[in-house]
Design a protein around this motif. Structure first.
Motif, PDB file in Angstrom:
ATOM      1  N   GLU A  32       0.839  -1.187   0.000  1.00  0.00           N
ATOM      2  CA  GLU A  32       0.000   0.000   0.000  1.00  0.00           C
ATOM      3  C   GLU A  32       0.882   1.247   0.000  1.00  0.00           C
ATOM      4  O   GLU A  32       2.004   1.235   0.477  1.00  0.00           O
ATOM      5  N   THR A  33       0.342   2.314  -0.542  1.00  0.00           N
ATOM      6  CA  THR A  33       1.082   3.567  -0.578  1.00  0.00           C
ATOM      7  C   THR A  33       0.202   4.694  -0.055  1.00  0.00           C
ATOM      8  O   THR A  33      -1.019   4.565   0.017  1.00  0.00           O
ATOM      9  N   GLY A  34       0.832   5.815   0.281  1.00  0.00           N
ATOM     10  CA  GLY A  34       0.106   7.008   0.669  1.00  0.00           C
ATOM     11  C   GLY A  34      -0.740   6.822   1.905  1.00  0.00           C
ATOM     12  O   GLY A  34      -0.337   6.212   2.901  1.00  0.00           O
ATOM     13  N   ALA A  35      -1.973   7.354   1.833  1.00  0.00           N
ATOM     14  CA  ALA A  35      -2.871   7.338   2.984  1.00  0.00           C
ATOM     15  C   ALA A  35      -3.208   5.922   3.411  1.00  0.00           C
ATOM     16  O   ALA A  35      -3.330   5.637   4.607  1.00  0.00           O
ATOM     17  N   GLY A  36      -3.349   5.019   2.452  1.00  0.00           N
ATOM     18  CA  GLY A  36      -3.665   3.630   2.785  1.00  0.00           C
ATOM     19  C   GLY A  36      -2.572   2.977   3.605  1.00  0.00           C
ATOM     20  O   GLY A  36      -2.843   2.251   4.564  1.00  0.00           O
ATOM     21  N   ALA A  37      -1.319   3.236   3.249  1.00  0.00           N
ATOM     22  CA  ALA A  37      -0.192   2.665   3.981  1.00  0.00           C
ATOM     23  C   ALA A  37      -0.120   3.239   5.391  1.00  0.00           C
ATOM     24  O   ALA A  37       0.151   2.511   6.353  1.00  0.00           O
ATOM     25  N   ARG A  38      -0.356   4.548   5.522  1.00  0.00           N
ATOM     26  CA  ARG A  38      -0.317   5.171   6.853  1.00  0.00           C
ATOM     27  C   ARG A  38      -1.441   4.628   7.738  1.00  0.00           C
ATOM     28  O   ARG A  38      -1.249   4.398   8.926  1.00  0.00           O
ATOM     29  N   ARG A  39      -2.613   4.436   7.146  1.00  0.00           N
ATOM     30  CA  ARG A  39      -3.735   3.901   7.911  1.00  0.00           C
ATOM     31  C   ARG A  39      -3.449   2.470   8.364  1.00  0.00           C
ATOM     32  O   ARG A  39      -3.719   2.101   9.510  1.00  0.00           O
TER      33      ARG A  39
END
Length: 283
Positions: A32-39
């Protein structure tokens, strides 16, 4: 923390199942990248902390030896397989933040200003560990008590935090001139000594703070300890960057009727102006 140990660096974001090898599901899923990875990272850390809280409660009430992984999972309200998705053993469970803290410390090193002394960079990097403990003082004090009483937990702590020292040693190897200090081409003596000094100063201050019930300004105490390290080692510790640090941020010279000015992009404006004024006075 412990003495430095040699081992291969685990890629960031890698997951390890209870058997010690990456699970098949983790290998097949796209990253996952971006917001998905942070979540996803936030959810993972939340679950790890939940399991850690359950483990510490049970260790404190039942004792470490009498507590099982099944009981930890049940107390946290999850299945046994969920526990092993996050930790390989029950002693590992009371250190839920080290993986994420290691990533943050590595990020400090990666983003270091090009003209910062590498020892100062490492001091800033290890402060991520300090902040991890300071974020939950009561939990940190209880965890410290447990690690003093249970040898298996103490060994796990040593194994976990030794990763920081290896990280800092690898970083300093890229910035120190070992040959200039007669260490030998393949002997990372200077980097290991420097990394150990920073880690030892950090551990001394942290243990004193925890023994005192997490009272006092931990960061101020740590800054004082780091100042002693810098004073003890002197300027030679940053030999790998000496040439760059000695170079002025801005210089100017006259070539006929043309004034040539060379400055780093981060050079202060007043330093640039002083270099220009100095060159003009010579014309």
């Amino acid at each position: 923390m412990s003495q430095p140990a040699k081992s291969a660096r685990v890629p960031r974001g890698a997951t390890v199942e209870s058997g010690g090898a990456p699970g098949p599901k983790a290998a097949k899923e796209p990253r996952e990248t971006g917001a998905g990875a942070r979540r996803a990272a936030a959810q993972r850390l939340t679950m790890r902390r939940k399991l850690a809280t359950a483990a510490m409660e049970l260790f404190a009430t039942k004792g470490y030896e009498a507590t099982t992984v099944d009981e930890i999972a049940a107390t946290a309200g999850v299945a046994r397989r969920t526990f092993f998705r996050h930790f390989r053993s029950k002693e590992e469970a009371i250190f839920p933040d080290h993986d994420d803290t290691l990533v943050r410390a590595s990020g400090v090193l990666d983003a270091a200003p090009p003209h910062e002394n590498p020892l100062d960079t490492v001091c800033r990097g290890i402060k991520e560990v300090m902040r991890m403990y300071a974020a939950s003082p009561a939990v940190s004090v209880e965890r410290y008590r447990l690690t003093r009483e249970v040898p298996a937990l103490r060994e796990r702590e040593i194994a976990s935090v030794a990763r920081y020292e290896r990280l800092f040693t690898r970083y300093l190897l890229g910035h120190f001139d070992e040959a200039a200090h007669h260490a030998g081409d393949d002997d990372p003596l200077l980097a290991e000594v420097a990394a150990s000094a920073v880690v030892t100063a950090h551990n001394h201050v942290l243990r004193r703070w925890l023994r005192g019930g997490a009272q006092g300004d931990l960061e101020a105490q740590l800054d004082h300890a780091f100042a002693i390290v810098r004073e003890t080692f002197g300027t030679g510790i940053g030999a790998g960057r000496a040439d760059r640090e000695e170079a002025p941020a801005a210089s100017a010279r006259a070539q006929g009727e043309v004034l040539v000015t060379v400055a780093r992009t981060d050079a202060p404006l007043d330093e640039v102006m002083r270099a220009i004024e100095k060159a003009l006075k010579k014309t």
